[in-house]
Scaffold this active site. Sequence first.
Site, PDB file in Angstrom:
ATOM      1  N   ARG A  40       0.775  -1.121  -0.049  1.00 13.99           N
ATOM      2  CA  ARG A  40       0.009  -0.144  -0.006  1.00 13.99           C
ATOM      3  C   ARG A  40       0.838   1.379  -0.043  1.00 13.99           C
ATOM      4  O   ARG A  40       1.730   1.321   0.420  1.00 13.99           O
ATOM      5  CB  ARG A  40      -1.030  -0.027   1.136  1.00 13.99           C
ATOM      6  CG  ARG A  40      -1.995  -0.975   1.141  1.00 13.99           C
ATOM      7  CD  ARG A  40      -2.870  -0.985   2.522  1.00 13.99           C
ATOM      8  NE  ARG A  40      -3.788   0.161   2.620  1.00 13.99           N
ATOM      9  CZ  ARG A  40      -4.034   0.748   3.875  1.00 13.99           C
ATOM     10  NH1 ARG A  40      -3.893  -0.008   5.048  1.00 13.99           N
ATOM     11  NH2 ARG A  40      -5.033   1.613   3.763  1.00 13.99           N
ATOM     12  N   ARG A  79      -7.069  -0.976   0.182  1.00 14.88           N
ATOM     13  CA  ARG A  79      -6.926  -2.201  -0.033  1.00 14.88           C
ATOM     14  C   ARG A  79      -7.487  -2.488  -1.256  1.00 14.88           C
ATOM     15  O   ARG A  79      -7.034  -3.214  -2.139  1.00 14.88           O
ATOM     16  CB  ARG A  79      -7.224  -2.961   1.050  1.00 14.88           C
ATOM     17  CG  ARG A  79      -6.161  -3.254   2.225  1.00 14.88           C
ATOM     18  CD  ARG A  79      -6.694  -3.946   3.283  1.00 14.88           C
ATOM     19  NE  ARG A  79      -5.469  -4.255   4.372  1.00 14.88           N
ATOM     20  CZ  ARG A  79      -5.535  -3.459   5.337  1.00 14.88           C
ATOM     21  NH1 ARG A  79      -6.385  -2.611   5.566  1.00 14.88           N
ATOM     22  NH2 ARG A  79      -4.544  -3.765   6.242  1.00 14.88           N
ATOM     23  N   ILE A 138      -1.666 -13.701   2.722  1.00 20.09           N
ATOM     24  CA  ILE A 138      -1.364 -12.136   3.462  1.00 20.09           C
ATOM     25  C   ILE A 138      -1.632 -11.403   2.467  1.00 20.09           C
ATOM     26  O   ILE A 138      -1.960 -10.051   2.789  1.00 20.09           O
ATOM     27  CB  ILE A 138       0.063 -12.404   3.927  1.00 20.09           C
ATOM     28  CG1 ILE A 138       0.426 -13.199   5.031  1.00 20.09           C
ATOM     29  CG2 ILE A 138       0.404 -10.844   4.200  1.00 20.09           C
ATOM     30  CD1 ILE A 138       1.910 -13.339   5.760  1.00 20.09           C
ATOM     31  N   ASP A 170      -4.393  -7.695  12.831  1.00 18.91           N
ATOM     32  CA  ASP A 170      -5.606  -6.984  13.541  1.00 18.91           C
ATOM     33  C   ASP A 170      -5.575  -7.323  15.031  1.00 18.91           C
ATOM     34  O   ASP A 170      -5.781  -6.567  15.867  1.00 18.91           O
ATOM     35  CB  ASP A 170      -6.777  -7.237  12.842  1.00 18.91           C
ATOM     36  CG  ASP A 170      -6.964  -6.916  11.444  1.00 18.91           C
ATOM     37  OD1 ASP A 170      -6.082  -5.958  11.122  1.00 18.91           O
ATOM     38  OD2 ASP A 170      -7.273  -7.902  10.646  1.00 18.91           O
ATOM     39  N   HIS A 185     -10.518  -8.090   6.735  1.00 20.88           N
ATOM     40  CA  HIS A 185      -9.098  -7.682   7.175  1.00 20.88           C
ATOM     41  C   HIS A 185      -8.861  -6.160   6.344  1.00 20.88           C
ATOM     42  O   HIS A 185      -7.886  -5.673   5.681  1.00 20.88           O
ATOM     43  CB  HIS A 185      -8.148  -8.532   6.696  1.00 20.88           C
ATOM     44  CG  HIS A 185      -6.622  -7.991   7.012  1.00 20.88           C
ATOM     45  ND1 HIS A 185      -6.373  -7.957   8.076  1.00 20.88           N
ATOM     46  CD2 HIS A 185      -5.644  -7.971   6.141  1.00 20.88           C
ATOM     47  CE1 HIS A 185      -5.045  -7.620   8.005  1.00 20.88           C
ATOM     48  NE2 HIS A 185      -4.413  -7.599   6.822  1.00 20.88           N
TER      49      HIS A 185
END
Length: 349
Positions: free
Chosen positions: A116, A122, A152, A185, A212
Amino acid sequence: MRPSMFRSVQSAIARSSASSSSRIPCRNYSVDSGPERKVAVLGAAGGIGQPLALLMKMNPLVSKLALYDIAGTPGVAADVSHINTRSEVAGYAGEDQLGKALEGSDVVIIPAGVPRKPGMTRDDLFNINAGIVKSLCTAIAKYCPNALVNMISNPVNSTVPIAAEIFKKAGTYDEKRLFGVTTLDVVRAKTFYAGKANLNVAEVNVPVVGGHAGITILPLFSQATPKANFSDEDIKALTKRTQDGGTEVVEAKAGKGSATLSMAYAGALFADACLKGLNGVPDVVECSFVQSTVTELPFFASKVRLGKNGVEEVLELGHLSDYEKENLKALKPELEASIEKGIKFASQS
């Protein structure tokens, strides 16, 4: 690294991974070896992949560590291989070596993809990372269809459904063996809660459910232990910070990276839990984004009991506060849209 330093690192990990959420029994990071286990890291030369490779090299449950990326992995593998721990390390670069990297793997961890950047959601990552995940999962279905897959690559709310559809097309899908890694998280929720309550973070448990990304991340602070007397505003602030944890890091790095180190740490914790489950350790429970009937959505993150076949049991959400019930209702449309986006991508590609 001196032996005493190595033990200190293992001890630190053990303290913080003593448990992951309420009702999760205490469990330490692995300190004893077990059966032969091969772990493959796909995207091992990247910002998450390199520290993740280091942490997996430190885990004595790993006997073989395969590091794969499109380039750069021979150097990473050479570096990591000098560490005096159990696992044998091999580096693989380029698509022609992907099959060899995957063959015989018990656990495959996928941090591959673009990171990112400031202002990037996302969802912005979708088009690039979805294609990467599709390619890697096609290879997994061919070379190690029985491996536990730890996803992931973001956006996890979409990449896990993509992986499921790819495996279904290949005839290898087993919902018990596909996981979206949402451990970061949980790590953040525990850290922020402990800091606010002035508690020993090693003793804190906070389950995090939903998805997520953004508002789909729902920490259940009402179930957190030890209990702390927080106001409604405190809970809202803690929830918001947990949801925006990734953005906090992206902005702090000023365009030069994302949450790579903490994500690698969280990924290593979850992979360790998977390895323990495979080895028959009882009562290994972690939060993860999996195929689920806990809600009406096909995928949902909640506490999952891990075992020799991957998911042994998806646990119910338990009692929720009114605030958490409201947030659960609010997150579902966004999470559903992300899931459907992933399924649509896989079906059309």
